[in-house]
Design a protein around this motif. Structure first.
Motif, PDB file in Angstrom:
ATOM      1  N   UNK A 130       0.806  -1.208   0.000  1.00 11.72           N
ATOM      2  CA  UNK A 130       0.000   0.000   0.000  1.00 11.72           C
ATOM      3  C   UNK A 130       0.844   1.264   0.000  1.00 11.72           C
ATOM      4  N   UNK A 131       0.151   2.375  -0.131  1.00 12.88           N
ATOM      5  CA  UNK A 131       0.771   3.713  -0.084  1.00 12.88           C
ATOM      6  C   UNK A 131       1.029   4.080   1.364  1.00 12.88           C
ATOM      7  N   UNK A 132       2.143   4.721   1.652  1.00 18.07           N
ATOM      8  CA  UNK A 132       3.331   5.036   0.857  1.00 18.07           C
ATOM      9  C   UNK A 132       4.484   4.100   1.227  1.00 18.07           C
ATOM     10  N   UNK A 133       4.181   2.824   1.337  1.00 20.22           N
ATOM     11  CA  UNK A 133       5.067   1.882   2.014  1.00 20.22           C
ATOM     12  C   UNK A 133       6.005   1.172   1.047  1.00 20.22           C
ATOM     13  N   UNK A 134       6.403  -0.045   1.358  1.00 19.67           N
ATOM     14  CA  UNK A 134       7.360  -0.791   0.546  1.00 19.67           C
ATOM     15  C   UNK A 134       7.103  -2.277   0.711  1.00 19.67           C
ATOM     16  N   UNK A 135       7.906  -3.080   0.030  1.00 17.25           N
ATOM     17  CA  UNK A 135       7.777  -4.531   0.134  1.00 17.25           C
ATOM     18  C   UNK A 135       7.943  -5.020   1.567  1.00 17.25           C
ATOM     19  N   UNK A 153      -6.421  17.244   1.336  1.00 19.43           N
ATOM     20  CA  UNK A 153      -5.808  17.395   2.648  1.00 19.43           C
ATOM     21  C   UNK A 153      -4.587  16.517   2.812  1.00 19.43           C
ATOM     22  N   UNK A 154      -4.658  15.304   2.276  1.00 17.70           N
ATOM     23  CA  UNK A 154      -3.488  14.426   2.278  1.00 17.70           C
ATOM     24  C   UNK A 154      -2.320  15.083   1.555  1.00 17.70           C
ATOM     25  N   UNK A 155      -2.604  15.633   0.359  1.00 15.54           N
ATOM     26  CA  UNK A 155      -1.545  16.258  -0.430  1.00 15.54           C
ATOM     27  C   UNK A 155      -0.955  17.457   0.298  1.00 15.54           C
ATOM     28  N   UNK A 156      -1.811  18.234   0.933  1.00 23.52           N
ATOM     29  CA  UNK A 156      -1.324  19.392   1.663  1.00 23.52           C
ATOM     30  C   UNK A 156      -0.458  18.999   2.843  1.00 23.52           C
ATOM     31  N   UNK A 157      -0.888  17.976   3.593  1.00 26.84           N
ATOM     32  CA  UNK A 157      -0.130  17.544   4.765  1.00 26.84           C
ATOM     33  C   UNK A 157       1.209  16.946   4.352  1.00 26.84           C
ATOM     34  N   UNK A 158       1.222  16.201   3.249  1.00 26.37           N
ATOM     35  CA  UNK A 158       2.472  15.629   2.763  1.00 26.37           C
ATOM     36  C   UNK A 158       3.436  16.737   2.350  1.00 26.37           C
ATOM     37  N   UNK A 159       2.913  17.751   1.692  1.00 30.60           N
ATOM     38  CA  UNK A 159       3.769  18.838   1.209  1.00 30.60           C
ATOM     39  C   UNK A 159       4.321  19.684   2.348  1.00 30.60           C
ATOM     40  N   UNK A 165       9.132   4.458   8.903  1.00 33.71           N
ATOM     41  CA  UNK A 165      10.415   4.134   8.258  1.00 33.71           C
ATOM     42  C   UNK A 165      10.218   3.838   6.778  1.00 33.71           C
ATOM     43  N   UNK A 166       9.243   3.028   6.470  1.00 26.92           N
ATOM     44  CA  UNK A 166       8.987   2.690   5.076  1.00 26.92           C
ATOM     45  C   UNK A 166       8.560   3.915   4.267  1.00 26.92           C
ATOM     46  N   UNK A 167       7.650   4.693   4.832  1.00 25.33           N
ATOM     47  CA  UNK A 167       7.162   5.863   4.115  1.00 25.33           C
ATOM     48  C   UNK A 167       8.254   6.869   3.810  1.00 25.33           C
ATOM     49  N   UNK A 168       9.111   7.131   4.781  1.00 24.77           N
ATOM     50  CA  UNK A 168      10.153   8.133   4.595  1.00 24.77           C
ATOM     51  C   UNK A 168      11.266   7.662   3.664  1.00 24.77           C
ATOM     52  N   UNK A 169      11.339   6.368   3.381  1.00 24.73           N
ATOM     53  CA  UNK A 169      12.352   5.858   2.462  1.00 24.73           C
ATOM     54  C   UNK A 169      12.030   6.178   1.010  1.00 24.73           C
ATOM     55  N   UNK A 170      10.753   6.438   0.723  1.00 21.95           N
ATOM     56  CA  UNK A 170      10.337   6.699  -0.641  1.00 21.95           C
ATOM     57  C   UNK A 170      10.474   8.159  -1.018  1.00 21.95           C
ATOM     58  N   UNK A 171      10.105   8.466  -2.250  1.00 22.93           N
ATOM     59  CA  UNK A 171      10.219   9.818  -2.770  1.00 22.93           C
ATOM     60  C   UNK A 171       8.932  10.602  -2.586  1.00 22.93           C
ATOM     61  N   UNK A 172       9.040  11.848  -2.149  1.00 26.81           N
ATOM     62  CA  UNK A 172       7.869  12.673  -1.870  1.00 26.81           C
ATOM     63  C   UNK A 172       7.035  12.916  -3.128  1.00 26.81           C
ATOM     64  N   UNK A 173       7.689  13.166  -4.264  1.00 29.79           N
ATOM     65  CA  UNK A 173       6.941  13.443  -5.498  1.00 29.79           C
ATOM     66  C   UNK A 173       6.120  12.229  -5.927  1.00 29.79           C
ATOM     67  N   UNK A 174       6.722  11.053  -5.903  1.00 20.65           N
ATOM     68  CA  UNK A 174       6.003   9.847  -6.290  1.00 20.65           C
ATOM     69  C   UNK A 174       4.840   9.576  -5.334  1.00 20.65           C
ATOM     70  N   UNK A 175       5.072   9.759  -4.057  1.00 20.49           N
ATOM     71  CA  UNK A 175       4.016   9.518  -3.076  1.00 20.49           C
ATOM     72  C   UNK A 175       2.896  10.548  -3.195  1.00 20.49           C
ATOM     73  N   UNK A 176       3.243  11.778  -3.515  1.00 21.43           N
ATOM     74  CA  UNK A 176       2.246  12.827  -3.765  1.00 21.43           C
ATOM     75  C   UNK A 176       1.373  12.427  -4.951  1.00 21.43           C
ATOM     76  N   UNK A 177       1.996  12.015  -6.047  1.00 19.95           N
ATOM     77  CA  UNK A 177       1.251  11.625  -7.240  1.00 19.95           C
ATOM     78  C   UNK A 177       0.394  10.386  -6.990  1.00 19.95           C
ATOM     79  N   UNK A 178       0.884   9.497  -6.156  1.00 22.52           N
ATOM     80  CA  UNK A 178       0.180   8.238  -5.899  1.00 22.52           C
ATOM     81  C   UNK A 178      -1.152   8.465  -5.191  1.00 22.52           C
TER      82      UNK A 178
END
Length: 276
Positions: free
Chosen positions: A30-35, A145-151, A186-199
């Motif tokens: 799931x978003x914004x996690x990893x394997x 709101x999700x996008x705003x909080x992420x940004x 930990x998983x969320x912060x390992x990813x890229x903000x732009x990709x997670x924003x778009x997702x």
């Protein structure tokens, strides 16, 4: 690291454990996690004799932090690239939340013989956002709101989600499990903000109705009845009516992250369907 490079040059990290001649089970996070979110299920299915595979979606985890292609069509093509590179057939695909949408889009378009079954946990199909076609959906303002909080402060936002609604730790009487919260962050912060924003747009606005209608293999839907992230009435209760060969099992009182909070229960149901 194990890497598959896609046609657009994106490097995708994946894990591949177990006998190469065993039936494969492929997990989609799931978003914004990893394997890594699937470690418990991968170990469980590995012990049951399966080959288990999971990848970090583009822009997430250890895969390239892409600023393009962060939408469902490309996600499905990325899955196909991994399946082809590993020469996988008769695969059981398990997807959680956004990963459930990824499974639906891929399975609807997969080459014959590649997909055996699909299991969607707390999954986003058929479509989350409110529209004229989906009048009881979730208002787009929530996703804005999700996008705003992420940004504004991604690190704080990624503490708030697992500490509260994702695992139901905001419910009266619930006892927060710090390990789950920290691992989610930990998983969320390992990813890229732009990709997670778009997702966020990918998981909230993509309509999977035609994908669900096109899938011919058996599908299991598992969903917590107290899912605050992907409410069951807007997702599984609708999705089950769109598939040709589906089964729905719901869990009273359980949350969006039910496979992490109640792994023994969920793993047993997944295995039973895989063997059926």
């Amino acid at each position: 690291m194990a890497i598959v490079t896609t046609s657009d040059g994106t490097n995708l990290f994946y894990k591949d454990w177990g006998p190469k001649d065993a039936q494969p089970v492929m997990f989609h996070h799931g978003w914004p996690l990893s394997a890594d979110d699937w470690d418990g299920q991968m170990l469980f299915f590995l012990s049951a004799g399966y080959r288990v595979i999971a990848h970090d979606r583009r822009g997430h985890g250890r895969s390239d932090q892409t600023d393009t292609g962060n939408e469902m069509d490309t996600y499905a093509l990325d899955v196909a690239a991994i399946v082809t590179a590993l020469d996988l057939y008769d695969v059981i695909h398990v997807g959680h939340s956004t990963g459930g949408g990824e499974v639906a889009r891929y399975a609807a378009r997969a080459e014959p013989g590649r997909v055996a079954k699909a299991m969607l946990i707390s999954a986003v199909p058929p479509v989350m956002v409110r529209s004229t076609r989906n009048p009881d959906g979730i208002p787009i303002e929530l996703f804005d709101g999700f996008r705003g909080a992420l940004s504004r402060n991604r690190a704080e936002f990624y503490k708030a989600i697992p500490s509260g609604p994702f695992y139901g730790f905001n419910r009266e009487g619930a006892q927060a499990r710090q390990g789950l919260i920290d691992n989610w962050w930990r998983q969320g912060m390992a990813g890229g903000a732009k990709a997670q924003f778009d997702c966020i747009r990918a998981f909230s606005e993509t309509d999977f109705t035609e994908d669900l209608e096109a899938i011919t293999v058996p599908i299991l839907f598992l969903h917590g009845e107290d899912d605050q992230i992907v409410p069951i009435g807007n997702s599984a209760h609708k999705a089950i009516g769109l598939v040709r060969d589906g089964m729905l099992k719901t869990y009273p009182g359980l949350s969006h992250g039910l496979f992490a909070t109640h792994p023994d229960m969920v793993n047993a149901d997944l295995l039973a369907f895989a063997r059926s």
